[in-house]
Design a protein around this motif. Structure first.
Motif, PDB file in Angstrom:
ATOM      1  N   LEU A 186       0.825  -1.207   0.000  1.00 60.36           N
ATOM      2  CA  LEU A 186       0.000   0.000   0.000  1.00 60.36           C
ATOM      3  C   LEU A 186       0.861   1.260   0.000  1.00 60.36           C
ATOM      4  O   LEU A 186       0.600   2.206  -0.753  1.00 60.36           O
ATOM      5  CB  LEU A 186      -0.932  -0.017   1.215  1.00 60.36           C
ATOM      6  CG  LEU A 186      -2.035  -1.086   1.183  1.00 60.36           C
ATOM      7  CD1 LEU A 186      -2.704  -1.200   2.548  1.00 60.36           C
ATOM      8  CD2 LEU A 186      -3.058  -0.779   0.097  1.00 60.36           C
ATOM      9  N   LEU A 187       1.891   1.268   0.835  1.00 67.35           N
ATOM     10  CA  LEU A 187       2.784   2.430   0.859  1.00 67.35           C
ATOM     11  C   LEU A 187       3.459   2.612  -0.497  1.00 67.35           C
ATOM     12  O   LEU A 187       3.693   3.739  -0.948  1.00 67.35           O
ATOM     13  CB  LEU A 187       3.837   2.261   1.957  1.00 67.35           C
ATOM     14  CG  LEU A 187       3.321   2.280   3.406  1.00 67.35           C
ATOM     15  CD1 LEU A 187       4.454   1.924   4.362  1.00 67.35           C
ATOM     16  CD2 LEU A 187       2.752   3.643   3.763  1.00 67.35           C
ATOM     17  N   GLY A 188       3.773   1.489  -1.139  1.00 63.41           N
ATOM     18  CA  GLY A 188       4.414   1.556  -2.444  1.00 63.41           C
ATOM     19  C   GLY A 188       3.561   2.249  -3.485  1.00 63.41           C
ATOM     20  O   GLY A 188       4.088   2.851  -4.429  1.00 63.41           O
ATOM     21  N   ARG A 189       2.237   2.185  -3.354  1.00 64.25           N
ATOM     22  CA  ARG A 189       1.360   2.907  -4.283  1.00 64.25           C
ATOM     23  C   ARG A 189       1.621   4.413  -4.216  1.00 64.25           C
ATOM     24  O   ARG A 189       1.339   5.147  -5.173  1.00 64.25           O
ATOM     25  CB  ARG A 189      -0.103   2.628  -3.956  1.00 64.25           C
ATOM     26  CG  ARG A 189      -0.600   1.236  -4.338  1.00 64.25           C
ATOM     27  CD  ARG A 189      -2.104   1.263  -4.550  1.00 64.25           C
ATOM     28  NE  ARG A 189      -2.680  -0.044  -4.811  1.00 64.25           N
ATOM     29  CZ  ARG A 189      -2.697  -0.644  -5.994  1.00 64.25           C
ATOM     30  NH1 ARG A 189      -2.092  -0.067  -7.031  1.00 64.25           N
ATOM     31  NH2 ARG A 189      -3.284  -1.824  -6.153  1.00 64.25           N
ATOM     32  N   LEU A 190       2.122   4.876  -3.077  1.00 59.64           N
ATOM     33  CA  LEU A 190       2.396   6.307  -2.885  1.00 59.64           C
ATOM     34  C   LEU A 190       3.883   6.628  -3.042  1.00 59.64           C
ATOM     35  O   LEU A 190       4.302   7.761  -2.775  1.00 59.64           O
ATOM     36  CB  LEU A 190       1.924   6.737  -1.494  1.00 59.64           C
ATOM     37  CG  LEU A 190       0.424   6.586  -1.224  1.00 59.64           C
ATOM     38  CD1 LEU A 190       0.126   6.767   0.260  1.00 59.64           C
ATOM     39  CD2 LEU A 190      -0.361   7.599  -2.042  1.00 59.64           C
ATOM     40  N   GLY A 191       4.666   5.631  -3.429  1.00 61.17           N
ATOM     41  CA  GLY A 191       6.101   5.861  -3.586  1.00 61.17           C
ATOM     42  C   GLY A 191       6.847   5.922  -2.268  1.00 61.17           C
ATOM     43  O   GLY A 191       7.937   6.492  -2.191  1.00 61.17           O
ATOM     44  N   ILE A 192       6.273   5.312  -1.212  1.00 57.88           N
ATOM     45  CA  ILE A 192       6.880   5.334   0.121  1.00 57.88           C
ATOM     46  C   ILE A 192       7.413   3.942   0.442  1.00 57.88           C
ATOM     47  O   ILE A 192       6.709   2.942   0.270  1.00 57.88           O
ATOM     48  CB  ILE A 192       5.848   5.764   1.184  1.00 57.88           C
ATOM     49  CG1 ILE A 192       5.343   7.179   0.878  1.00 57.88           C
ATOM     50  CG2 ILE A 192       6.439   5.697   2.587  1.00 57.88           C
ATOM     51  CD1 ILE A 192       4.182   7.609   1.767  1.00 57.88           C
ATOM     52  N   GLY A 193       8.645   3.854   0.903  1.00 63.30           N
ATOM     53  CA  GLY A 193       9.236   2.579   1.276  1.00 63.30           C
ATOM     54  C   GLY A 193       9.131   2.324   2.769  1.00 63.30           C
ATOM     55  O   GLY A 193       8.750   3.207   3.541  1.00 63.30           O
TER      56      GLY A 193
END
Length: 357
Positions: A186-193
């Motif tokens: 889910l975080l990856g959808r926002l470009g967050i690792g």
């Protein structure tokens, strides 16, 4: 702090305060945990932790030592026994990078000054963790105290990255790694690792990264005091829970985006399409009759689990009636869309069994 021993208090089913703390501290892989108390406290918890690790296909052995207090120690004080055990821990090979000393009910009763013993200068940090539960502490209390103790070893980060820490994962539950993978997705959808899993499978040096994340994601609202503490120390904002449910998962994306200054609208639309496709995979149970019930007679259903079940039943056009297929409320509530998929697979099995009767 509630001291209510009622079976409806689910934290009582998870274990005592000491067990809660050990579920966190034994995930610092280069640390040794000292249980300051009778040998039975260490034996019980070692057996529980080891069995849980094996059931999750992990062959690790918890690094536990006990001060093995005797009747004389209980009468005259156990601080000397603690000193000896700390020295023993520091002499181990390989040497630990940190040592955590956990108190027990009997130690708090006799008044040993555990903090003073731990505060003495040594080549590695020795940290006191209050874990006696006899005054009303429960499993969650131990988890919170342990997270605070580990955080005391961290220093403020200098370079903040677009990443998130996962705070307070339930290390003794099935699916803990699957839940972390879902949050990472889910975080990856926002470009967050993911910066750090605090605390799961890390070493003491990894704690240097704790203050470098842009966001902390708490496992559950009960950890808000930990989130506030970390925000006070490092300035890191937090989301107070892993997401549950169809709409809850989309709200999670929106909240993370708001905190991090990211437009989450595209990510939310992508997730909604992903959820629609997931639900279509369960079209074969649409219209079925079901009856939701607590997973255990002594447990009240988690309100979040009730909401999730009602939402999924509506999405699949299920009819909730007393004579329907018995489906237990999940505990805890499933995390994200992936958690819902696993839950619906279980529903399908139960519904098919009911149809065969």
């Amino acid at each position: 702090m509630s001291s209510n021993p009622s079976p409806s208090n689910s934290s009582r089913f998870e274990g005592c305060t000491l067990t809660g703390a050990l579920s966190v501290l034994t995930e610092v892989r280069d640390a040794v945990c000292i249980i300051h108390g009778p040998a039975g406290c260490a034996h019980h918890n070692f057996s529980l932790l080891h069995a849980t690790l094996l059931s999750n296909d992990r062959l690790d052995v918890p690094h536990l030592l006990s001060t093995r207090l005797t009747e004389n120690d209980i009468i005259f004080g156990g601080e000397e026994a603690l000193e000896r055990t700390v020295a023993r821990a520091l002499s181990l090979s390989p040497a630990p990078a940190s040592v955590f000393v956990l108190s027990t009910c009997i130690v708090e009763t006799i008044g040993d000054d555990v903090a003073a013993v731990c505060a003495k200068a040594r080549r590695v940090p020795v940290v006191s963790v209050p874990t006696a539960g006899f005054l009303g502490g429960v499993f969650e209390t131990g988890v919170r105290n342990a997270l605070s103790a580990v955080a005391s070893l961290a220093r403020p980060g200098t370079d903040i990255t677009l990443s998130a820490n996962l705070i307070g994962e339930k290390n003794l539950e099935y699916g803990v790694d699957e839940n972390a993978a879902e949050i990472a997705r889910l975080l990856g959808r926002l470009g967050i690792g993911v910066n750090l899993r605090f605390v799961r499978g890390i070493g003491t040096p990894d704690l240097g990264r704790l203050g470098s994340a842009a966001l902390n994601v708490l496992r559950e609202p009960a950890l808000r005091p930990v989130g506030e503490e970390l925000r006070g120390r490092f300035g890191t904002p937090f989301v107070d829970s892993f997401p549950t449910g169809l709409t809850g998962t989309c709200r999670f994306l929106e909240e993370v985006g708001r905190i991090c200054g990211i437009d989450a609208s595209a990510a939310v639309e992508e997730e909604r399409a992903y959820q629609t496709a997931m639900l279509e995979g369960f079209a074969d149970i649409a219209g079925s009759k079901v009856c939701f019930q607590p997973a255990h007679p002594a447990l009240r259903a988690d309100p979040d689990a009730k909401t999730v079940c009602a939402e999924c039943a509506g999405a699949l056009d299920l009819t909730v009636v007393p004579g329907g297929a018995g489906i237990p409320f999940p505990y805890p509530a499933p995390v994200g869309t992936a958690g819902l998929r696993r839950m619906l697979h279980r529903w399908r099995t139960l519904i098919r069994e009911e149809r065969r009767r």
